[in-house]
Design an enzyme around this catalytic site. Structure first.
Site, PDB file in Angstrom:
ATOM      1  N   ASP A 249       0.173  -3.348  -4.607  1.00 17.66           N
ATOM      2  CA  ASP A 249       0.180  -3.582  -6.182  1.00 17.66           C
ATOM      3  C   ASP A 249      -0.900  -4.638  -6.445  1.00 17.66           C
ATOM      4  OD1 ASP A 249       0.687  -2.944  -8.696  1.00 17.66           O
ATOM      5  OD2 ASP A 249       2.570  -3.977  -8.752  1.00 17.66           O
TER       6      ASP A 249
ATOM      7  N   LYS B  47       2.771   1.865 -13.900  1.00 16.42           N
ATOM      8  CA  LYS B  47       2.366   1.651 -12.712  1.00 16.42           C
ATOM      9  C   LYS B  47       3.431   1.285 -11.878  1.00 16.42           C
ATOM     10  CE  LYS B  47       0.681  -2.543 -12.448  1.00 16.42           C
ATOM     11  NZ  LYS B  47       0.398  -3.565 -11.842  1.00 16.42           N
ATOM     12  N   THR B  48       4.251   0.524 -12.323  1.00 19.66           N
ATOM     13  CA  THR B  48       5.495  -0.196 -11.454  1.00 19.66           C
ATOM     14  C   THR B  48       6.397   1.234 -11.023  1.00 19.66           C
ATOM     15  OG1 THR B  48       5.373  -2.021 -12.809  1.00 19.66           O
ATOM     16  CG2 THR B  48       7.157  -1.894 -11.340  1.00 19.66           C
TER      17      THR B  48
END
Length: 724
Positions: free
Chosen positions: A219, A33-34
């Site tokens: 995020d 995801k990062t």
DNA sequence: CGAAAGGCTCTTTTT
DNA sequence: GAGCCTTTCG
């Protein structure tokens, strides 16, 4: 630019390329995801030609913000200074410094942390004529924070109060806000709340931000609260290019009023949103992932995300029971030592995770005794230490003399003969005039008519303090932050004061460490440097200071571990009452959150996972015997390694592997003993029972052995013989 | 007024 | 067990 996408799997690629319009990315742990967020920003800049200044990325911690910027440097070389990356709180603080004037916020405001908030609340409670003993500031603080997280102002709160207590909270809330305003201060919640107020009341200001931030990314969206989501909605209203990334299974901050339902709201508010699932895990072994799935699948309310991986099966999960928390800690150090010796891992590869901060103590002691280096994330946080708070308070006062919490903190440090009585009188006097304490100090010698009832000595002392501060404030215009720091220390005599007290040297070292932090702001213009330094001090989190370059074992709470990963993870305290925490026993929703917390911990592990519990644990003074955590039972048996018993090598304290099939403990003959009895042990030889404590089906004894010293033993395992 | 001692409560997680 | 608060004494 092609290589930007080449490194991604189809789902990640889809998420990166969907840059027009709203996007919801549901990303399981370890699904890159990062990486997706970083590549998405890079893609916007390099492929779509979007200027960095039109992009905002909201992260959960400052460290994540730094990491993102770092990563971007590698992918997109474009000018990144204009990119806005930070936590909600940091970004809002910046917005309010620039634009807050429009709603009456002075740009020099200070940010109050939890303890500042509590002290101010205590004053507010007294000032609305309530008994501070009857109403705890922390309970009221929680109620106020809850209100603020739902955008409820004191007025609305009072108008809709439903109980006597809510009436009390409303009154305190109202006065508390007035005191904040008088101190020119904002608390954490205000940073968010006032930003919403600013945007709602000044459409022109909002419009500027909407135009600026044409692309927004958030995020850890599952851990945003209603106010944070509102801020995003407001800024994104014009272009609707908003991408949120989250995982409902990792939502662990509902107690801070985060609301997973924001994910549902998002789909409702942006019906055209593209939804992408990232389900392939690159982090963990099959075994770990399967165990995680076993644990999380019990939750009723969840979107089924099915994680899969092509990683290898990996090692089995080691589930161990030790006798006490000390033994638990020793097991960890022993095991780490073994891994390091075998070349399987470095110290930095290992992390120990626990539910509550209090658990870190036993671990720390073991690491110290073992001589194994560790890094503790938190503990007494640096910025919460008394000496650090004192120095910060002086600096805050220089930046913003109206800051009454800081003023009351330091006006008598070092002692200036100003006790509760004089300060109470000053506060009353200032309160009646609706001015800040500092303003009141300034008026002491000029007012002719109504003077506060102060002794000449106190009056004199206050005037001296006022002149001291005036002098420092004047100096602050001329010198840089470090010089200011040094002069402040010198003029206040703080160094001598510290060194004359207990642990003076150690405390002074902390002050010097703070000075080192200040050095980073030296090259900025004074005022700017001071503001930046103080803002940093207010908004840092413990995770931010985690240093990856040191080779040491990480000790960290499960909450703070979110977003991190380690080859080897020990989850300790896997017991009913600890994980899950007993406070969640009577609330199914909270219990589901405990389960998610456990899931977060398990999914931090890449290669090897240990779940450790202590048979006996001392909590709040007393000593408890806890059942194994219910979460352990949800790990499929075939993933757990069985075999050796663990027992400390130095003491023969009974420890054993927890086994699911045999709930009943092995029955051995238990000799009847009492204190004073002589006993014999196979290994330790002869001794005398000093303490005998009966347990359910067993007993714990402390024996003083003639040759080997005092040992604490569990009778059923110790094979003690009664000697004549 | 201030230091020291004793008593009290509350102990989940944190930007 | 710890920190915070109050009380007590100098």
């Amino acid at each position: 630019m092609e290589d930007l996408l080449a490194e991604l799997n189809p789902a990640q690629r889809e998420a990166v390329e969907a840059v027009g319009g709203p996007v919801l990315i549901l990303a399981g742990p370890g699904s890159g995801k990062t990486r997706v967020i970083a590549h998405r920003v890079a893609y916007l800049i390099k492929v779509c030609g979007v200027s960095p200044r039109h992009i905002m990325a909201v992260t959960f911690t400052n460290k994540a913000a730094r990491a993102l910027k770092e990563r971007l440097k590698g992918i997109a070389s474009a000018a990144l200074e204009d990119l806005t990356v930070g936590t909600f709180h940091a970004i809002c603080a910046r917005i309010l410094r620039r634009e807050g004037r429009a709603i009456g916020i002075d740009p020099g405001f200070v940010i109050y942390d939890d303890s500042d908030q509590i002290s101010l609340l205590k004053r507010a409670i007294v000032e609305v004529d309530l008994d501070p003993k009857q109403y705890s500031a922390s309970a009221i603080s929680a109620a106020i924070s809850a209100a603020k997280s739902r955008l409820i102002t004191p007025q609305i709160y009072l108008d809709s109060k439903q109980s006597y207590f809510e009436g009390v909270v409303g009154r305190v809330y109202e006065r508390y806000q007035e005191l904040l305003r008088l101190s020119n201060a904002l608390d954490f919640d205000d940073l968010l709340l006032e930003t919403v107020h600013l945007f709602r009341q000044h459409p022109d200001v909002l419009d500027r931000f909407q135009t600026r931030y044409q692309h927004i990314m958030v995020d850890e969206f599952q851990d945003t609260n209603v106010v944070q989501y509102e801020i995003i909605k407001l800024i994104a209203a014009k272009y609707r290019n908003v991408c949120v990334v989250g995982d409902p299974d990792q939502s662990i901050y509902s107690w801070r009023f985060a609301d997973v339902r924001n994910i549902l709201s998002f789909e409702k508010d942006y019906p055209e949103a593209k939804v992408t699932l990232l389900e392939r895990n690159y982090r963990s072994t099959q075994t770990i992932l399967e165990a995680a799935a076993g644990i999380i699948s019990v939750n009723r309310q969840r979107k089924p995300i099915k994680l899969w991986t092509e990683n290898e099966t990996g090692e089995l999960i080691t589930v161990v029971e030790t006798y006490s928390q000390q033994e638990e800690a020793r097991f960890v150090t022993n095991e780490v030592e073994k891994l390091v010796e075998q070349g399987k891992a470095s110290l930095a590869d290992c992390a120990v995770m626990y539910r509550t901060n209090a658990q870190s103590r036993a671990l720390e002691e073991a690491f110290i005794r073992y001589g194994m280096s560790y890094k503790l994330v938190a503990g007494t946080r640096f910025y919460e230490r008394r000496e650090v708070k004192d120095v910060v308070a002086y600096l805050r006062l220089i930046q913003n003399p109206d800051d009454s919490v800081s003023l009351l903190r330091v006006i008598n440090i070092p002692p200036r003969g100003l006790g509760q009585k004089s300060l109470g009188e000053l506060a009353n006097w200032a309160g009646a005039k609706e001015i800040s304490l500092y303003q009141a100090l300034g008026l002491l010698d000029s007012t002719a008519e109504d003077k506060p009832a102060l002794t000449p000595r106190a009056l004199k002392s206050m005037e001296v303090f006022y002149r001291l501060m005036e002098g420092l404030i004047a100096r602050s215009q001329e010198v840089d932050l470090v010089d200011l720091f040094d002069q402040m220390i010198a003029k206040t005599g703080y160094k001598d004061y510290l060194l004359s007290g207990t642990e003076g040297e150690e405390r002074w070292d902390n002050v010097l460490e703070l000075r080192t932090v200040a050095e980073q702001y030296r090259r900025l213009p004074v005022e700017e440097g001071l503001v930046a330094f103080l803002e940093g001090a207010a908004l840092v989190s413990d995770v931010d200071s985690l240093d990856d370059s040191v080779d040491a074992v990480t000790l960290i709470t499960l909450h703070k571990a979110k977003g991190l990963e380690y080859p080897v993870v020990f989850i300790v305290g896997a017991e009913e009452g600890v994980l899950p925490h007993f406070r969640s026993f009577d609330d199914p929703d909270q219990m589901e959150e405990e389960r998610r917390l456990c899931y977060v911990g398990v999914t931090r592990a890449k290669d090897k996972l240990y779940m450790v519990r202590a048979y006996r644990r001392s909590l709040m003074g007393g000593s408890n015997v806890n059942e194994p955590s219910r979460f352990l039972k949800d790990i499929p048996c075939h993933l757990i390694c069985g075999g050796e018993l663990w027992s400390g090598e130095e003491s023969q304290v009974a420890s054993r592997l927890y086994s699911w099939d045999t709930e009943a403990e092995p029955v051995l003959s238990i000799p009847e003993l009492k204190a004073g009895d002589r006993v014999r042990h196979e290994q330790f030889g002869d001794g005398v029972v000093i303490v005998y404590q009966a347990l359910k089906d067993d007993a714990e004894v402390v024996v003083d052995f003639k040759w080997t010293g005092t040992k604490k033993l569990l009778l059923s395992f110790a094979r003690l013989e009664k000697a004549a």
